[in-house]
Write a protein that holds these residues in place. Sequence first.
Motif, PDB file in Angstrom:
ATOM      1  N   GLU A 134     -35.054  18.177   2.133  1.00 42.77           N
ATOM      2  CA  GLU A 134     -33.918  19.006   1.736  1.00 42.77           C
ATOM      3  C   GLU A 134     -32.623  18.487   2.372  1.00 42.77           C
ATOM      4  OE1 GLU A 134     -34.660  23.173   2.544  1.00 42.77           O
ATOM      5  OE2 GLU A 134     -32.488  23.529   2.420  1.00 42.77           O
ATOM      6  N   LYS A 135     -32.683  18.155   3.662  1.00 45.29           N
ATOM      7  CA  LYS A 135     -31.487  17.641   4.350  1.00 45.29           C
ATOM      8  C   LYS A 135     -31.101  16.270   3.822  1.00 45.29           C
ATOM      9  CE  LYS A 135     -32.134  20.201   8.583  1.00 45.29           C
ATOM     10  NZ  LYS A 135     -32.387  20.151  10.027  1.00 45.29           N
ATOM     11  N   ILE A 136     -32.119  15.483   3.531  1.00 50.93           N
ATOM     12  CA  ILE A 136     -31.848  14.141   3.005  1.00 50.93           C
ATOM     13  C   ILE A 136     -31.172  14.247   1.635  1.00 50.93           C
ATOM     14  CG2 ILE A 136     -32.996  12.069   2.108  1.00 50.93           C
ATOM     15  CD1 ILE A 136     -34.922  12.320   4.516  1.00 50.93           C
ATOM     16  N   ASN A 137     -31.685  15.138   0.794  1.00 45.48           N
ATOM     17  CA  ASN A 137     -31.066  15.335  -0.522  1.00 45.48           C
ATOM     18  C   ASN A 137     -29.623  15.796  -0.371  1.00 45.48           C
ATOM     19  OD1 ASN A 137     -33.257  14.566  -2.080  1.00 45.48           O
ATOM     20  ND2 ASN A 137     -34.124  16.629  -2.131  1.00 45.48           N
ATOM     21  N   ASN A 138     -29.393  16.694   0.592  1.00 44.65           N
ATOM     22  CA  ASN A 138     -28.027  17.171   0.819  1.00 44.65           C
ATOM     23  C   ASN A 138     -27.114  16.014   1.213  1.00 44.65           C
ATOM     24  OD1 ASN A 138     -25.901  19.141   1.145  1.00 44.65           O
ATOM     25  ND2 ASN A 138     -26.178  18.885   3.362  1.00 44.65           N
ATOM     26  N   ARG A 139     -27.596  15.131   2.091  1.00 43.84           N
ATOM     27  CA  ARG A 139     -26.750  14.012   2.537  1.00 43.84           C
ATOM     28  C   ARG A 139     -26.409  13.086   1.383  1.00 43.84           C
ATOM     29  NH1 ARG A 139     -30.320  11.678   6.969  1.00 43.84           N
ATOM     30  NH2 ARG A 139     -28.655  10.175   7.357  1.00 43.84           N
ATOM     31  N   ILE A 140     -27.396  12.867   0.506  1.00 45.16           N
ATOM     32  CA  ILE A 140     -27.133  11.981  -0.632  1.00 45.16           C
ATOM     33  C   ILE A 140     -26.107  12.635  -1.565  1.00 45.16           C
ATOM     34  CG2 ILE A 140     -28.192  10.879  -2.656  1.00 45.16           C
ATOM     35  CD1 ILE A 140     -30.720  10.451  -0.916  1.00 45.16           C
ATOM     36  N   GLN A 141     -26.201  13.956  -1.733  1.00 45.92           N
ATOM     37  CA  GLN A 141     -25.245  14.669  -2.572  1.00 45.92           C
ATOM     38  C   GLN A 141     -23.842  14.643  -1.964  1.00 45.92           C
ATOM     39  OE1 GLN A 141     -26.228  15.575  -5.626  1.00 45.92           O
ATOM     40  NE2 GLN A 141     -24.022  15.834  -5.977  1.00 45.92           N
ATOM     41  N   VAL A 142     -23.762  14.877  -0.656  1.00 50.33           N
ATOM     42  CA  VAL A 142     -22.462  14.836   0.040  1.00 50.33           C
ATOM     43  C   VAL A 142     -21.846  13.440  -0.105  1.00 50.33           C
ATOM     44  CG1 VAL A 142     -21.374  14.873   2.337  1.00 50.33           C
ATOM     45  CG2 VAL A 142     -22.961  16.692   1.686  1.00 50.33           C
ATOM     46  N   TYR A 143     -22.691  12.427   0.000  1.00 47.46           N
ATOM     47  CA  TYR A 143     -22.205  11.047  -0.184  1.00 47.46           C
ATOM     48  C   TYR A 143     -21.566  10.890  -1.561  1.00 47.46           C
ATOM     49  CZ  TYR A 143     -22.326   6.063  -1.198  1.00 47.46           C
ATOM     50  OH  TYR A 143     -21.974   4.802  -1.568  1.00 47.46           O
ATOM     51  N   LYS A 144     -22.263  11.378  -2.585  1.00 49.47           N
ATOM     52  CA  LYS A 144     -21.741  11.214  -3.949  1.00 49.47           C
ATOM     53  C   LYS A 144     -20.441  11.990  -4.141  1.00 49.47           C
ATOM     54  CE  LYS A 144     -26.176  10.121  -5.988  1.00 49.47           C
ATOM     55  NZ  LYS A 144     -27.381  10.595  -6.693  1.00 49.47           N
ATOM     56  N   ASP A 145     -20.384  13.201  -3.595  1.00 44.49           N
ATOM     57  CA  ASP A 145     -19.221  14.064  -3.822  1.00 44.49           C
ATOM     58  C   ASP A 145     -18.009  13.634  -2.993  1.00 44.49           C
ATOM     59  OD1 ASP A 145     -20.804  15.546  -5.497  1.00 44.49           O
ATOM     60  OD2 ASP A 145     -21.241  17.119  -4.021  1.00 44.49           O
ATOM     61  N   GLU A 146     -18.240  13.337  -1.714  1.00 46.94           N
ATOM     62  CA  GLU A 146     -17.101  13.182  -0.809  1.00 46.94           C
ATOM     63  C   GLU A 146     -16.830  11.733  -0.406  1.00 46.94           C
ATOM     64  OE1 GLU A 146     -16.694  16.277   2.173  1.00 46.94           O
ATOM     65  OE2 GLU A 146     -18.541  17.199   1.414  1.00 46.94           O
ATOM     66  N   THR A 147     -17.881  10.909  -0.406  1.00 45.13           N
ATOM     67  CA  THR A 147     -17.723   9.557   0.141  1.00 45.13           C
ATOM     68  C   THR A 147     -17.490   8.502  -0.941  1.00 45.13           C
ATOM     69  OG1 THR A 147     -19.066  10.194   2.030  1.00 45.13           O
ATOM     70  CG2 THR A 147     -18.761   7.843   1.684  1.00 45.13           C
ATOM     71  N   LEU A 148     -18.157   8.642  -2.090  1.00 44.19           N
ATOM     72  CA  LEU A 148     -17.981   7.629  -3.144  1.00 44.19           C
ATOM     73  C   LEU A 148     -16.514   7.376  -3.526  1.00 44.19           C
ATOM     74  CD1 LEU A 148     -20.790   7.669  -5.876  1.00 44.19           C
ATOM     75  CD2 LEU A 148     -20.014   5.757  -4.438  1.00 44.19           C
ATOM     76  N   PRO A 149     -15.646   8.401  -3.531  1.00 41.10           N
ATOM     77  CA  PRO A 149     -14.234   8.123  -3.847  1.00 41.10           C
ATOM     78  C   PRO A 149     -13.585   7.086  -2.924  1.00 41.10           C
ATOM     79  CG  PRO A 149     -14.649  10.486  -3.986  1.00 41.10           C
ATOM     80  CD  PRO A 149     -15.907   9.871  -3.427  1.00 41.10           C
ATOM     81  N   VAL A 150     -14.160   6.897  -1.739  1.00 40.82           N
ATOM     82  CA  VAL A 150     -13.616   5.889  -0.816  1.00 40.82           C
ATOM     83  C   VAL A 150     -13.763   4.484  -1.426  1.00 40.82           C
ATOM     84  CG1 VAL A 150     -13.892   4.831   1.475  1.00 40.82           C
ATOM     85  CG2 VAL A 150     -14.029   7.320   1.219  1.00 40.82           C
ATOM     86  N   ALA A 151     -14.815   4.277  -2.215  1.00 42.27           N
ATOM     87  CA  ALA A 151     -15.016   2.976  -2.865  1.00 42.27           C
ATOM     88  C   ALA A 151     -13.856   2.695  -3.829  1.00 42.27           C
ATOM     89  CB  ALA A 151     -16.351   2.944  -3.597  1.00 42.27           C
ATOM     90  N   ASN A 152     -13.414   3.718  -4.565  1.00 42.61           N
ATOM     91  CA  ASN A 152     -12.270   3.560  -5.464  1.00 42.61           C
ATOM     92  C   ASN A 152     -11.000   3.231  -4.704  1.00 42.61           C
ATOM     93  OD1 ASN A 152     -13.355   3.946  -8.004  1.00 42.61           O
ATOM     94  ND2 ASN A 152     -13.350   6.170  -7.762  1.00 42.61           N
ATOM     95  N   PHE A 153     -10.850   3.891  -3.573  1.00 46.58           N
ATOM     96  CA  PHE A 153      -9.667   3.667  -2.725  1.00 46.58           C
ATOM     97  C   PHE A 153      -9.531   2.184  -2.396  1.00 46.58           C
ATOM     98  CE2 PHE A 153      -7.862   3.264   1.553  1.00 46.58           C
ATOM     99  CZ  PHE A 153      -6.689   4.014   1.461  1.00 46.58           C
ATOM    100  N   TYR A 154     -10.645   1.545  -2.019  1.00 46.32           N
ATOM    101  CA  TYR A 154     -10.591   0.110  -1.673  1.00 46.32           C
ATOM    102  C   TYR A 154     -10.570  -0.767  -2.928  1.00 46.32           C
ATOM    103  CZ  TYR A 154     -11.062   1.346   3.189  1.00 46.32           C
ATOM    104  OH  TYR A 154     -10.823   1.881   4.430  1.00 46.32           O
TER     105      TYR A 154
END
Length: 190
Positions: A141-161
């Motif tokens: 459950e925690k692992i799934n949450n981390r992967i979801q948080v990555y997609k929602d909040e962290t992936l936009p950083v890839a666009n930034f660069y």
Amino acid sequence: MLNVVLFGPPGAGKGTQSEKLIEKYNLAHLSTGDLFRKHLGEGTDLGKLAQKYMDEGNLVPDSLVIDMVKDKIASTTDAKGFIFDGFPRTVPQAVALDDMLKEFDTTISGMVALEVPDEELKKRLLDRGKTSGRADDQNEEKINNRIQVYKDETLPVANFYNEQNKFNQIHGVGSINDIFQEISAVIDKF
Ligand SMILES: Nc1ncnc2c1ncn2[C@@H]1O[C@H](COP(=O)(O)OP(=O)(O)O)[C@@H](O)[C@H]1O
Ligand SMILES: [Mg+2]
């Protein structure tokens, strides 16, 4: 200076590859996860503040992360550059990092993003959880949450660069050494 953002979801192999890259390029390793886990282990105020977020697999608030990174950069005087591992994890963090590096008359040389399928990430993290003692590796459950948080909040950083033409992607499945060679080939062009 050579400043590399090593990017990717939890379990992608950032820590594993960072250890090899710092040796090869003589860089300082700046892993915000490692720094927070150190604070946690030492029972500092910052560690206590961060724990409730980390244990659930959520992001620690930007202000806490940014202040900690500033301190780390300021106290690392002898480095040829940094491998940023697990940071920046949000666009505001990426903006703050740019500002920090400007003060030292340097900038991000490039980003290397490790791409690994979700199923492989889950497998690796559950496996790591057997020995890491990390609360955030212990259940699905925690692992799934981390992967979801990555997609929602962290992936936009890839666009930034990407907008700065600093984005590079590597397939992160295969032998640790092969992946290391591929990352090195990208860094050699920075
Ligand atoms: N290329 C790889 N193939 C298989 N397992 C890997 C590979 N790279 C790393 N791992 C394993 O996957 C787990 C997560 O790696 P880690 O470097 O801690 O990832 P991150 O720092 O991105 O969360 C670790 O248990 C590590 O041993
Ligand atoms: Mg890590």
